[in-house]
Design an enzyme around this catalytic site. Sequence first.
Site, PDB file in Angstrom:
ATOM      1  N   LYS A  86      -7.887   1.951   0.930  1.00 49.57           N
ATOM      2  CA  LYS A  86      -7.591   0.521   0.970  1.00 49.57           C
ATOM      3  C   LYS A  86      -6.240   0.303   1.647  1.00 49.57           C
ATOM      4  O   LYS A  86      -5.226   0.829   1.193  1.00 49.57           O
ATOM      5  CB  LYS A  86      -7.562  -0.067  -0.449  1.00 49.57           C
ATOM      6  CG  LYS A  86      -8.931  -0.143  -1.096  1.00 49.57           C
ATOM      7  CD  LYS A  86      -8.857  -0.619  -2.531  1.00 49.57           C
ATOM      8  CE  LYS A  86      -8.502  -2.081  -2.645  1.00 49.57           C
ATOM      9  NZ  LYS A  86      -8.474  -2.521  -4.073  1.00 49.57           N
TER      10      LYS A  86
HETATM   11  O1  G3P Z   1      -7.744  -5.242  -5.757  1.00 54.54           O
HETATM   12  C1  G3P Z   1      -7.703  -6.626  -5.727  1.00 54.54           C
HETATM   13  C2  G3P Z   1      -8.298  -7.279  -6.916  1.00 54.54           C
HETATM   14  O2  G3P Z   1      -8.766  -6.324  -7.776  1.00 54.54           O
HETATM   15  C3  G3P Z   1      -7.350  -8.216  -7.589  1.00 54.54           C
HETATM   16  O3  G3P Z   1      -7.908  -8.709  -8.754  1.00 54.54           O
HETATM   17  O4  G3P Z   1      -7.873  -9.875 -10.901  1.00 54.54           O
HETATM   18  O5  G3P Z   1      -5.776  -8.841 -10.030  1.00 54.54           O
HETATM   19  O6  G3P Z   1      -6.689 -10.891  -8.963  1.00 54.54           O
HETATM   20  P1  G3P Z   1      -7.005  -9.617  -9.722  1.00 54.54           P
END
Ligand code: G3P
Length: 225
Positions: A86
């Site tokens: 990533k």
């Molecule tokens: O890797 C990006 C994603 O998992 C972010 O999720 O819930 O932290 O906005 P969140």
Amino acid sequence: MKLLIDDANIVKVKETWEYYPCDGVTTNPSILAASERQPYEVLREIREFIGPERELHVQVISKKAKDMEKEAGVIRERLGANTYVKIPMTPEGLKAIKSLSEAGVNVTATAIYTPMQAFLAAKAGAKYTAPYVNRINNMGYNGIQIAMDIHDIFRKNGLSAEVLAASFKNSQQVLELAKYGIGASTVATDVIEGFIKNAAITSAIQAFVDDFEGLVGNGRTMADC
Ligand code: G3P
């Protein structure tokens, strides 16, 4: 639409994997920190659990392209060459995506907030681009629409990249994207658990059991009536 688990808690990953039809696991630095374990220790355990062929996505930390590329090399060396690296979609990230993709590395462009980021990452060879649905919503924009727009941009431009939507807070957001047929969504285990948690389903099933037990006796099933 593929369904991936966005978590690095090995207990939760194993439990979710056992019940739900999942295609892989994604992580980011914050998710690894939440696991409170050493990064490669927990990532190796996840890799061993899901097997060498399933998708595992691991994010780099560096901000310069050459350092991102170095990290990508170590990630693939330690977790398997098919591991998706990533790369945050900054200008330096784009440079790294271009070079890593040319070298045959599976790249997931992450931290996608705009369709232009996704378009450029896909043109540079990224296999996936990851728009952050809920974080975009929190900025006052429509994260679902942006994920769908990115999907359309890829198809209309003959780009083979897929959307790997991330940052979900509820089932409805995931379902909207499944209806649209995007490539993949990665979802935290607590949100996945909410997919089919529904009082109407529980109550309908209990009524069937009650009726049946009224007929043949408590605790009886079709195996012993
Ligand atoms: O890797 C990006 C994603 O998992 C972010 O999720 O819930 O932290 O906005 P969140």
